[in-house]
Design a protein around this motif. Structure first.
Motif, PDB file in Angstrom:
ATOM      1  N   ILE A  89       0.838  -1.201   0.000  1.00  0.00           N
ATOM      2  CA  ILE A  89       0.000   0.000   0.000  1.00  0.00           C
ATOM      3  C   ILE A  89       0.870   1.246   0.000  1.00  0.00           C
ATOM      4  N   TYR A  90       1.933   1.230   0.784  1.00  0.00           N
ATOM      5  CA  TYR A  90       2.846   2.379   0.814  1.00  0.00           C
ATOM      6  C   TYR A  90       3.429   2.649  -0.570  1.00  0.00           C
ATOM      7  N   GLY A  91       3.869   1.582  -1.259  1.00  0.00           N
ATOM      8  CA  GLY A  91       4.416   1.765  -2.593  1.00  0.00           C
ATOM      9  C   GLY A  91       3.395   2.345  -3.558  1.00  0.00           C
ATOM     10  N   ALA A  92       2.147   1.888  -3.470  1.00  0.00           N
ATOM     11  CA  ALA A  92       1.095   2.403  -4.354  1.00  0.00           C
ATOM     12  C   ALA A  92       0.807   3.872  -4.056  1.00  0.00           C
ATOM     13  N   VAL A  93       0.781   4.233  -2.777  1.00  0.00           N
ATOM     14  CA  VAL A  93       0.552   5.639  -2.391  1.00  0.00           C
ATOM     15  C   VAL A  93       1.675   6.521  -2.910  1.00  0.00           C
ATOM     16  N   LEU A  94       2.920   6.069  -2.714  1.00  0.00           N
ATOM     17  CA  LEU A  94       4.057   6.882  -3.146  1.00  0.00           C
ATOM     18  C   LEU A  94       4.070   7.033  -4.668  1.00  0.00           C
TER      19      LEU A  94
ATOM     20  N   LEU B 182       1.445   6.907  -6.741  1.00  0.00           N
ATOM     21  CA  LEU B 182       0.347   7.755  -7.182  1.00  0.00           C
ATOM     22  C   LEU B 182       0.574   9.217  -6.797  1.00  0.00           C
ATOM     23  N   SER B 183       1.450   9.455  -5.837  1.00  0.00           N
ATOM     24  CA  SER B 183       1.757  10.835  -5.467  1.00  0.00           C
ATOM     25  C   SER B 183       2.786  11.477  -6.394  1.00  0.00           C
ATOM     26  N   GLY B 184       3.211  10.741  -7.417  1.00  0.00           N
ATOM     27  CA  GLY B 184       4.134  11.291  -8.407  1.00  0.00           C
ATOM     28  C   GLY B 184       5.580  10.888  -8.224  1.00  0.00           C
ATOM     29  N   ALA B 185       5.871  10.024  -7.244  1.00  0.00           N
ATOM     30  CA  ALA B 185       7.260   9.655  -6.977  1.00  0.00           C
ATOM     31  C   ALA B 185       7.876   8.868  -8.125  1.00  0.00           C
ATOM     32  N   GLY B 186       7.093   7.983  -8.751  1.00  0.00           N
ATOM     33  CA  GLY B 186       7.635   7.174  -9.836  1.00  0.00           C
ATOM     34  C   GLY B 186       8.153   8.027 -10.977  1.00  0.00           C
ATOM     35  N   ARG B 187       7.341   8.967 -11.430  1.00  0.00           N
ATOM     36  CA  ARG B 187       7.758   9.862 -12.506  1.00  0.00           C
ATOM     37  C   ARG B 187       8.946  10.723 -12.082  1.00  0.00           C
ATOM     38  N   PHE B 188       8.956  11.147 -10.822  1.00  0.00           N
ATOM     39  CA  PHE B 188      10.069  11.951 -10.312  1.00  0.00           C
ATOM     40  C   PHE B 188      11.379  11.174 -10.355  1.00  0.00           C
ATOM     41  N   PHE B 189      11.356   9.905  -9.953  1.00  0.00           N
ATOM     42  CA  PHE B 189      12.574   9.111  -9.944  1.00  0.00           C
ATOM     43  C   PHE B 189      13.143   8.952 -11.353  1.00  0.00           C
ATOM     44  N   VAL B 190      12.268   8.711 -12.334  1.00  0.00           N
ATOM     45  CA  VAL B 190      12.733   8.569 -13.713  1.00  0.00           C
ATOM     46  C   VAL B 190      13.286   9.898 -14.226  1.00  0.00           C
TER      47      VAL B 190
ATOM     48  N   VAL C 180      10.789   1.446  -3.750  1.00  0.00           N
ATOM     49  CA  VAL C 180       9.397   1.462  -3.294  1.00  0.00           C
ATOM     50  C   VAL C 180       8.560   0.349  -3.903  1.00  0.00           C
ATOM     51  N   SER C 181       9.101  -0.369  -4.895  1.00  0.00           N
ATOM     52  CA  SER C 181       8.291  -1.355  -5.601  1.00  0.00           C
ATOM     53  C   SER C 181       8.338  -2.727  -4.948  1.00  0.00           C
ATOM     54  N   GLY C 182       9.532  -3.328  -4.883  1.00  0.00           N
ATOM     55  CA  GLY C 182       9.650  -4.682  -4.350  1.00  0.00           C
ATOM     56  C   GLY C 182       9.201  -5.758  -5.316  1.00  0.00           C
ATOM     57  N   SER C 183       8.931  -5.386  -6.567  1.00  0.00           N
ATOM     58  CA  SER C 183       8.506  -6.355  -7.586  1.00  0.00           C
ATOM     59  C   SER C 183       9.360  -6.174  -8.821  1.00  0.00           C
ATOM     60  N   GLY C 184      10.036  -7.246  -9.256  1.00  0.00           N
ATOM     61  CA  GLY C 184      10.923  -7.153 -10.399  1.00  0.00           C
ATOM     62  C   GLY C 184      10.200  -6.887 -11.703  1.00  0.00           C
ATOM     63  N   ALA C 185       9.168  -7.676 -11.991  1.00  0.00           N
ATOM     64  CA  ALA C 185       8.449  -7.526 -13.256  1.00  0.00           C
ATOM     65  C   ALA C 185       7.734  -6.180 -13.328  1.00  0.00           C
ATOM     66  N   ALA C 186       7.111  -5.754 -12.217  1.00  0.00           N
ATOM     67  CA  ALA C 186       6.393  -4.478 -12.216  1.00  0.00           C
ATOM     68  C   ALA C 186       7.345  -3.317 -12.436  1.00  0.00           C
TER      69      ALA C 186
ATOM     70  N   HIS D 135       9.903  13.615  -2.145  1.00  0.00           N
ATOM     71  CA  HIS D 135       9.482  12.221  -2.310  1.00  0.00           C
ATOM     72  C   HIS D 135      10.412  11.247  -1.580  1.00  0.00           C
ATOM     73  N   PHE D 136      11.650  11.675  -1.350  1.00  0.00           N
ATOM     74  CA  PHE D 136      12.579  10.818  -0.618  1.00  0.00           C
ATOM     75  C   PHE D 136      12.289  10.802   0.881  1.00  0.00           C
ATOM     76  N   ALA D 137      11.517  11.774   1.363  1.00  0.00           N
ATOM     77  CA  ALA D 137      11.344  11.943   2.806  1.00  0.00           C
ATOM     78  C   ALA D 137      10.751  10.707   3.469  1.00  0.00           C
ATOM     79  N   SER D 138       9.727  10.122   2.854  1.00  0.00           N
ATOM     80  CA  SER D 138       9.088   8.965   3.487  1.00  0.00           C
ATOM     81  C   SER D 138      10.001   7.739   3.467  1.00  0.00           C
ATOM     82  N   LEU D 139      10.865   7.618   2.432  1.00  0.00           N
ATOM     83  CA  LEU D 139      11.823   6.521   2.398  1.00  0.00           C
ATOM     84  C   LEU D 139      12.819   6.634   3.548  1.00  0.00           C
ATOM     85  N   PHE D 140      13.343   7.849   3.732  1.00  0.00           N
ATOM     86  CA  PHE D 140      14.269   8.073   4.846  1.00  0.00           C
ATOM     87  C   PHE D 140      13.550   7.892   6.179  1.00  0.00           C
ATOM     88  N   ALA D 141      12.266   8.240   6.199  1.00  0.00           N
ATOM     89  CA  ALA D 141      11.500   8.117   7.444  1.00  0.00           C
ATOM     90  C   ALA D 141      11.399   6.650   7.872  1.00  0.00           C
TER      91      ALA D 141
END
Length: 558
Positions: free
Chosen positions: A111-116, A118-126, A154-160, A267-273
């Motif tokens: 759920i945390y990965g999905a929230v992060l 959808l909050s735009g973190a995926g596009r930011f990382f790329v 944030v994913s934990g899934s290789g294929a995804a 977007h890194f804040a929650s990871l460090f948290a």
């Protein structure tokens, strides 16, 4: 567990517990229904292979008593009621540690990965990856690898992760001149690193913490150096490809990385948290819940990605759906673990593994090395058939005891099994991450798998390093600072020469140098360093004789 007594069964939870080992007909019927439902759930989420493996173990438990008793894997035999009791009413069955972990940790991290995301973190990382390497000749390849690492946190899934980075970076790789198969191999290898990347490792990492009775933070510490070495091997392979194959520089439409960090670095804040909260002693469940709330709050800094109630519900729905496949796999793994425990297959298989190695040599170091090699092959073959989580659980109950019996520490044994379970996602002929990458790039499947294996090849030897030699524990962050530093530096050199060898430069010398370096002992390391020096000179000589491009163009058949 009906609340009322019925046909000798029911009577509530306490009455059910009182019947442990003495299930009545109604209990056996209900357990059988649950078994069938789990097998069907596995079939719908993972295909036929895992249910077939479960049925093989079920058949072994039922018919094993008919095997010749002189065979090491023979047992006294179990009737169907005993098997259902083991599945339905023991802590090694359906409701064992894997399902407990899925219901407490994995669902929250998903759920945390999905929230992060959808909050735009995926596009930011790329975008951050593209901005960081926009002026490099190998910007396209570096962007794909860095995106895989950042999204993997944030994913934990290789294929995804492979699909996510491929959708964005494949057009860049195509402009740079990468053929679909080579680009797919790079994307798959980078995506599989998601299961190895802290702070949200794959589901099996949470199971490791529960099995060994350690904190999840400790497992993250064990994974840190191997993750760095894994991506080091891929980055070096990318650089070698670019120089041998004449990859064209790709112009990336990206601004300043520093400006992007200043605008969206939150977007890194929650990871460090998560790491910080774990470090101060909070449980993993509390840490991820607080990190999820932080990610929701920070999403309001970006008007386009604010998690309004409707979007938050969508994120929660995505996270819950994402964990369903893992949950049913964890429950179905109970068929395998319960059968293994009930029949004693684990110690028997471990004895067979060690016995096969002992038949070659009586030297303890050689026996350990051969056992580790046989275990690596067995885990790789096992991973071709079942998902990573199930592969780890099966490997731990069958192969783990063999390594522990030879004096390997529990952390090293667990991480060894974990890494080979993960690497099964890039191992032909199934290689799920490569299948996902080929679907994105439109490349041929089998060549994509082989390119994936080439990019990830050095990673196959890293787990062997921290099992076969005591100083290899430094790769898991265990030991003093000097041991950790020496093990990391020497192994990094070994990964580098193996990456060069996999790229086609003096492969014989490179493999010899890499293998001796990964032994992590003074004399082999010195020999490996000399061979690495010889290889370096040889590469420069060959480059001088073939010219600056040195090989096949990226757009040409390899």
């Amino acid at each position: 567990m009906l609340p009322i007594a019925l046909a000798g069964g029911g009577g509530g939870y306490d009455a059910f517990l009182d019947r442990q080992g003495l299930l009545v007909g109604l209990d056996v019927a209900m357990g059988t229904v649950l078994l069938l439902l789990l097998l069907e759930g596995c079939r719908r989420t993972t295909g036929w292979i895992l249910p077939a493996v479960c049925l093989v173990f079920l058949g072994y438990g039922y018919y094993g008593g008919l095997l010749p008793q002189t065979w090491a894997v023979a047992h006294a035999g179990l009737d169907f009621g005993q098997l259902v009791d083991a599945f339905y009413n023991s802590d090694s069955g359906f409701y064992g540690t894997p399902l407990d972990v899925a219901a407490t940790y994995i669902v929250l991290f998903t759920i945390y990965g999905a929230v992060l995301d959808l909050s735009g973190a995926g596009r930011f990382f790329v975008n951050l990856s593209a901005a960081a390497f926009r002026r490099s000749r190998t910007a396209a390849g570096r962007t794909a690898v860095a995106s895989g690492f950042l999204l993997g946190t944030v994913s934990g899934s290789g294929a995804a992760t492979t699909v996510s980075i491929g959708a964005v970076t494949w057009p860049i790789l195509r402009r740079a001149g990468y053929p679909p198969e080579r680009a797919g191999g790079m994307l798959a290898a980078a995506g599989v690193g998601a299961i190895l990347s802290p702070p949200t490792l794959g589901a099996a990492a949470f199971i490791i913490a529960e099995y060994l009775g350690v904190s999840y933070l400790q497992v993250l510490g064990w994974a840190m150096v191997p993750t760095i070495l894994y991506y080091l091997g891929i980055v070096l392979s990318v650089e070698i490809d670019a120089r041998r194959s004449g990859v064209r520089p790709a112009t990336l439409a990206a601004g300043s990385a520093w400006r992007l960090l200043a605008r969206s670095g939150y977007h890194f804040a929650s990871l460090f948290a998560i790491v910080g909260l774990l470090a101060v002693g909070l449980s993993a469940t509390r840490a991820v819940v607080l990190a999820t709330l932080l990610a929701v709050a920070l999403s309001f800094l970006d008007r386009a990605h604010r998690l309004t109630p409707a979007r938050l519900v969508a994120a929660l729905s995505t996270g819950v759906r994402g964990v369903l496949a893992v949950t049913v796999v964890c429950a179905a793994a109970g068929v395998i673990t319960a059968t293994t425990t009930k029949t004693g297959l684990g110690p028997q298989a471990a004895a067979l593994l060690v016995g096969a190695a002992s038949a070659v040599s009586s030297e303890p170091a050689v026996v350990l090395a051969l056992t580790a090699l046989l275990a690596a092959v067995a885990l790789s073959l096992l991973g071709l058939a079942v998902p990573v989580t199930a592969s780890f659980v099966i490997g731990w109950v069958i192969i783990g005891p063999a390594l522990l019996d030879l004096g390997v520490g529990a952390p090293a044994a667990a991480m060894f099994v974990f890494y080979f379970a993960v690497l099964s996602e890039v191992s032909p002929p199934t290689a799920l991450a490569a299948v996902a990458a080929a679907a994105v790039t439109g490349g041929r499947l089998v060549p994509t798998m082989w390119h994936t294996l080439r990019y990830a090849l050095p990673a196959y030897l890293i787990p062997l390093a921290f099992v076969v030699t005591p100083t290899g524990l430094g790769l898991l962050g265990i030991g003093g600072p000097r041991q950790i530093l020496v093990a990391t530096v020497v192994t990094a050199l070994g990964v580098a020469v193996l990456a060069v060898a996999a790229g086609g430069w003096l492969p014989g010398v490179g493999v010899a140098a890499g293998l001796t370096l990964l032994w992590l002992q003074p004399v082999p390391a010195a020999i490996g360093a000399v061979l690495a020096g010889v290889m370096t000179v040889g590469v420069f000589v060959r480059r001088g004789s073939t010219g600056p491009s040195g090989g096949t163009r990226a757009g040409s058949p390899a």
